[in-house]
Enzyme design. Structure first.
Site, PDB file in Angstrom:
ATOM      1  N   LYS A 179       0.886  -1.171   0.000  1.00 57.53           N
ATOM      2  CA  LYS A 179       0.000   0.000   0.000  1.00 57.53           C
ATOM      3  C   LYS A 179       0.919   1.214   0.000  1.00 57.53           C
ATOM      4  CE  LYS A 179      -1.896   2.938   2.265  1.00 57.53           C
ATOM      5  NZ  LYS A 179      -1.675   4.391   2.050  1.00 57.53           N
ATOM      6  N   GLY A 232       6.328   4.224   9.015  1.00 64.79           N
ATOM      7  CA  GLY A 232       5.494   5.430   9.093  1.00 64.79           C
ATOM      8  C   GLY A 232       5.561   6.005  10.494  1.00 64.79           C
ATOM      9  N   GLU A 267       2.295   6.803  15.742  1.00 63.28           N
ATOM     10  CA  GLU A 267       0.860   6.785  16.003  1.00 63.28           C
ATOM     11  C   GLU A 267       0.172   5.691  15.175  1.00 63.28           C
ATOM     12  OE1 GLU A 267      -0.673  10.397  14.459  1.00 63.28           O
ATOM     13  OE2 GLU A 267      -2.755   9.903  14.888  1.00 63.28           O
ATOM     14  N   VAL A 268       0.428   5.665  13.883  1.00 65.02           N
ATOM     15  CA  VAL A 268      -0.192   4.643  13.031  1.00 65.02           C
ATOM     16  C   VAL A 268       0.444   3.273  13.303  1.00 65.02           C
ATOM     17  CG1 VAL A 268      -0.668   3.924  10.651  1.00 65.02           C
ATOM     18  CG2 VAL A 268      -0.865   6.332  11.284  1.00 65.02           C
ATOM     19  N   GLU A 315       8.932   0.263  11.516  1.00 68.73           N
ATOM     20  CA  GLU A 315      10.019   1.248  11.498  1.00 68.73           C
ATOM     21  C   GLU A 315       9.329   2.600  11.628  1.00 68.73           C
ATOM     22  OE1 GLU A 315      12.242   3.932  10.892  1.00 68.73           O
ATOM     23  OE2 GLU A 315      12.513   3.400   8.784  1.00 68.73           O
ATOM     24  N   CYS A 374      13.635   9.847   9.160  1.00 66.36           N
ATOM     25  CA  CYS A 374      13.497   9.439  10.569  1.00 66.36           C
ATOM     26  C   CYS A 374      14.842   9.412  11.270  1.00 66.36           C
ATOM     27  CB  CYS A 374      12.758   8.120  10.736  1.00 66.36           C
ATOM     28  SG  CYS A 374      12.615   7.156   9.288  1.00 66.36           S
ATOM     29  N   GLU A 423       9.092  14.640  16.848  1.00 65.12           N
ATOM     30  CA  GLU A 423       9.670  14.504  15.510  1.00 65.12           C
ATOM     31  C   GLU A 423       9.012  15.529  14.589  1.00 65.12           C
ATOM     32  OE1 GLU A 423       8.814  10.948  13.149  1.00 65.12           O
ATOM     33  OE2 GLU A 423      10.935  10.900  12.629  1.00 65.12           O
TER      34      GLU A 423
END
Ligand code: ADP
Ligand code: MG
Length: 503
Positions: A194, A246, A249-250, A268, A303, A405
């Protein structure tokens, strides 16, 4: 919906606009392009100009089911193929990607605003490197023999997990996708990816290219939004492994669904990576290293960006001045121009978020934010999502700019006097992805390397992820490793024990 027949060029093209139009409105399922079942699409924009460059297929649960069903069917034959042959096919894909590096680099620059010379071309080449690396590991899927009893042969064999669901972000989409699909495929899994809603085109082209070499259904690609397309992929009963890159939170949402299904998940997530600079460092090399570490050429959208820089007090002022001068000399402009060092922020949403952090920093009493590099003068770019890199000093360690972040071109620099105190400050973060230490004192460097809470510590360098070196964080930065042989064996395969009693 687009009302023209679907056609992408066979040969590599340098016309990224025509290619993005040709890729419009399609998923890639079972070896061919198909529109979303619902017929819905969403717009993809060039962040340097604001122009719409494509319409992407807007996937939902029906598309997920079609892709997963195709992947599950293809997986049976794919897993039976000798693993060395699977590797050879993946390595062959690397060759095809190499032949298309320029095309892919231009296309990713168009849809993400990443500068061609400093970022996009590098990313496209790294994709080929990763496919080549994993392509060579097809014979390394070894198990063990286990002593048990005389006349009993006990061995382990490694088997693929089945259909892997991969969810990727927009910052280095093709590289991060390669880190997932290459080991998954060589291990004998099939994959449904996705893509990120901000960057669906280049990864779709890669999927199409690889579809010329891999059997139909091995590698499928859906575009769409997180809750509508990503969530049904995670919860689909035939998906037996999720690999996600990502936000934290997700990542937590994905992880909860995976826990309910009792399937393994690799995450990650974010980072707030410290860079620690001692006064005895090689000054010029370290200033240049801060530019690389902060990923300024990618607008800090990484990141592993060194968004906290701790500098030993005797060289603090000189270091900040030299860093600001160097960033000032970088050229921000049209991502497709070879002269450009720094491109754009990905989206209006991210632009506003980064700007809010900068405004908050500038409004903080006692803090200074130096804006570096000049806004592009070209009128064609006046709607572009450009933000000047900012170097902050004087912020408290509890500031949101220091703890959260930002995912933008913002770094916070602090002076330090005491090694133990700076180690504690560096570890005072929710995240633990990467860190770097800059010194010529080996004893200090190694003490920090062992005590920093991070998945990756580099001394006197700060490279991005490399094929062959395990990559992945601790704390809120994630679970599991990517990029290495172990990552493939441990995260894309399970071990079966076989016992033979021959008495
Ligand atoms: P960012 O905030 O940088 O966009 P996200 O974590 O939101 O990072 O997005 C990373 C990827 O996760 C994207 O492909 C996005 O569509 C997807 N995603 C977002 N929400 C969900 C969800 N609830 N379930 C599965 N995937 C999701
Ligand atoms: Mg998001």
């Amino acid at each position: 919906m687009l009302d023209r027949p679907h056609q992408t060029p066979e040969a590599p093209t340098r016309d990224e606009r025509a290619l993005s139009r040709a890729l419009s409105g399609q998923h890639f399922i079972g070896g061919r392009f198909v529109p979303a079942r619902s017929g819905k699409t969403f717009a993809v924009h060039n962040p340097a100009t604001g122009e719409k460059v494509a319409e992407a297929a807007e996937g939902d649960a029906a598309d997920v089911d079609a892709a997963v069903t195709n992947a599950a069917t293809a997986q049976k034959a794919w897993a039976r193929m000798p693993s060395r042959k699977r590797g050879a096919l993946v390595a062959q894909c690397a060759g095809l990607i190499r032949a298309h590096v320029e095309e892919l680099a231009r296309l990713i620059a168009l849809e993400t605003g990443k500068a061609l010379r400093t970022e996009s071309r590098v990313e496209a080449n790294t994709v080929a490197d990763i496919l080549e690396f994993y392509g060579g590991l097809g014979s390394e899927l070894k198990g063990e023999s286990v002593p048990f009893a005389p006349d009993v042969l006990s061995v382990t064999v490694r088997e693929p997990l089945g259909v892997v669901g991969a969810i990727i972000p927009w910052n280095v989409p093709m590289l991060l996708m390669a880190l997932k699909i290459a080991p998954a495929l060589v291990a004998g899994n099939t994959v449904v990816v996705k893509s990120a809603e901000e960057a669906p085109l280049t990864v779709l082209r890669i999927c199409e290219l690889m579809g010329r070499i891999l059997p139909a259904g091995c590698f499928n690609m859906l575009s769409g939004f997180g809750p509508e397309c990503g969530a049904p992929l995670v919860s689909h009963p035939k998906v037996r492994k999720i690999t996600f890159t990502g936000s934290a939170e997700v990542g937590r949402i994905v992880s909860k669904t995976a826990a309910d299904k009792l399937i393994p998940v690799t995450l990650e997530l974010g980072g707030k990576s410290p860079m620690i600079v001692f006064a005895d460092c090689d000054f010029a090399k370290t200033v240049a290293g801060a530019i690389t570490s902060m990923r300024f050429t990618r607008q800090g959208q990484s990141c592993t960006a060194a968004s906290r820089i701790y500098v030993e007090r005797p060289i603090f002022d000189a270091f900040v001045a030299a860093l600001a001068e160097k960033v000032d000399a970088m050229v921000m402009g049209d991502p497709l121009d070879e002269k450009t060092d720094i491109g754009t922020i990905i989206s209006r949403e991210q632009f506003d978020k980064v700007q809010r952090y900068i405004d908050e920093g500038l409004a903080t009493a006692g803090a200074t934010g130096r804006a570096c590099s000049a806004m592009p003068a070209d009128p064609a770019l006046k709607k572009g999502l450009f933000i000047c890199p900012h170097i902050f000093t004087g912020l408290g360690h509890d500031s949101r700019l220091v703890q959260e972040e930002i995912f933008g071109p913002v770094t916070c620099v602090f002076p330090f006097d005491d090694a133990e105190a700076v180690l504690q400050a560096a570890n005072d973060s929710e995240y633990g992805l990467a860190a770097s230490v800059w010194t010529n004192n080996l004893r200090v460097a190694m003490a920090f390397a062992h005590r920093l809470e991070a998945g990756l510590v580099q001394i006197n360098q700060n490279l991005v992820v490399q094929a062959n070196l395990s990559y992945g964080g601790v704390k809120s930065s994630g679970l599991g490793k990517e990029a290495s042989l172990e990552a493939m064996l441990e995260h894309f395969m399970h071990k079966k024990t076989i016992m033979v009693n021959y008495q």
